[in-house]
Design a protein around this motif. Structure first.
Motif, mmCIF file in Angstrom:
data_model
loop_
_atom_site.group_PDB
_atom_site.id
_atom_site.type_symbol
_atom_site.label_atom_id
_atom_site.label_comp_id
_atom_site.label_asym_id
_atom_site.label_seq_id
_atom_site.Cartn_x
_atom_site.Cartn_y
_atom_site.Cartn_z
ATOM 1 N N ASP A 8 31.287 22.531 26.358
ATOM 2 C CA ASP A 8 32.233 23.448 26.992
ATOM 3 C C ASP A 8 31.664 24.871 27.072
ATOM 4 N N HIS A 10 30.954 26.302 30.003
ATOM 5 C CA HIS A 10 31.753 26.889 31.072
ATOM 6 C C HIS A 10 31.143 28.146 31.701
ATOM 7 N N ASP A 36 30.657 19.841 30.302
ATOM 8 C CA ASP A 36 31.294 21.058 30.842
ATOM 9 C C ASP A 36 30.347 22.269 30.739
ATOM 10 N N HIS A 115 32.810 13.340 26.792
ATOM 11 C CA HIS A 115 33.477 14.642 26.931
ATOM 12 C C HIS A 115 34.917 14.621 26.412
ATOM 13 N N HIS A 149 36.166 19.092 25.343
ATOM 14 C CA HIS A 149 37.316 19.046 26.257
ATOM 15 C C HIS A 149 38.513 19.913 25.866
ATOM 16 N N HIS A 151 38.457 22.248 23.522
ATOM 17 C CA HIS A 151 37.921 23.536 23.067
ATOM 18 C C HIS A 151 38.442 23.931 21.681
HETATM 19 ZN ZN ZN Z 1 36.147 22.429 29.017
#
Ligand code: ZN
Length: 240
Positions: A8, A10, A36, A115, A149, A151
């Protein structure tokens, strides 16, 4: 073997850089990722390039697939949706191909990476309850499954019962199976804005959560400058 496991990100290149600096000091044997790489943040390209150079295994996140049209974004929140559409426009052909080719599940060295959940991984379900965890455990062939996923860093352990812990260091030696949520590098949501990742020692079966400070103000400014939703810039300041 000592692994750093992160996810994650991002498109938060500032957070990723700080985490990779810290991982150098950990002297790990390998870096793995639960996906991610993109979404929400302002630097998808540099994040994809760096991740592709440093990780030895990585699975797809819902934002990775969304950015290349491999998953439906109808159920994404408005800020996530805008960022996905923006990200799609930034990707080069090569970056697009890299994200498209990420697998949903990887098994290596007694570990499983996914994920969301091993239960229908292509639907990217969240593990929010013990019932969700049980569905994931049913698909788990190894002793430990690393996920992202939500976080939110947490470990769910299963023996005769299921329980959850969020201690900074946890031994899985006496646990038959565990799901470890490694938290988020680029957008933590546990009210701690520091970037999060995990160290896993396969011999000792020990998990250590690490938190790293990075230049949040700069990452936040880049989001605003890119014309991405201001909420994406605001939330990384608070870790929500
Ligand atoms: Zn995420």
């Amino acid at each position: 073997m000592l692994y750093a496991i992160l996810g994650d990100i991002h498109s938060n290149f500032d957070a990723l850089g700080a985490v990779l600096e810290e991982i150098k000091k950990d002297r790990v044997d390998g870096i793995l990722s639960v996906g991610d790489i993109v979404g929400y943040g302002a630097e998808p390209g540099p994040c994809i390039k760096t991740v592709s150079e440093v990780v030895s295994a990585i699975v797809a996140g819902n934002h990775d697939y969304a950015a290349v049209g491999k998953t439906d974004i109808e159920y994404f929140n408005p800020e996530a949706k805008k960022a996905v559409l923006w990200t799609s426009r930034q990707l080069s052909q090569e970056e697009n191909r890299y994200l498209s080719n990420l697998p949903l599940i990887i098994e290596l060295d007694g570990m499983t990476l996914v994920h969301g959940s091993l239960h229908l991984p292509e639907l990217f379900a969240y593990i929010r309850t013990f019932y969700d965890a049980e569905l994931c455990f049913r698909g788990l062939k190894n002793e430990v499954c690393f996920v992202g996923h939500s976080h939110v860093p947490v470990i769910i352990m299963r023996d005769s019962t299921i329980r959850a812990v969020n201690d900074p260091e946890v031994s899985l030696r006496d646990v038959s199976k565990a799901i470890v949520n490694v938290g988020s590098v680029g957008q933590p949501r546990d009210r701690n804005p520091k970037a999060c990742y995990v160290l896993y020692n396969t011999a000792e079966r020990s998990v250590k959560f690490k938190r790293v400070e990075y230049d949040i103000a700069r990452a936040s400014e880049k989001i605003i400058e890119a014309g991405l939703p201001p909420f994406n810039a605001e939330r990384i300041r608070w870790g929500v």
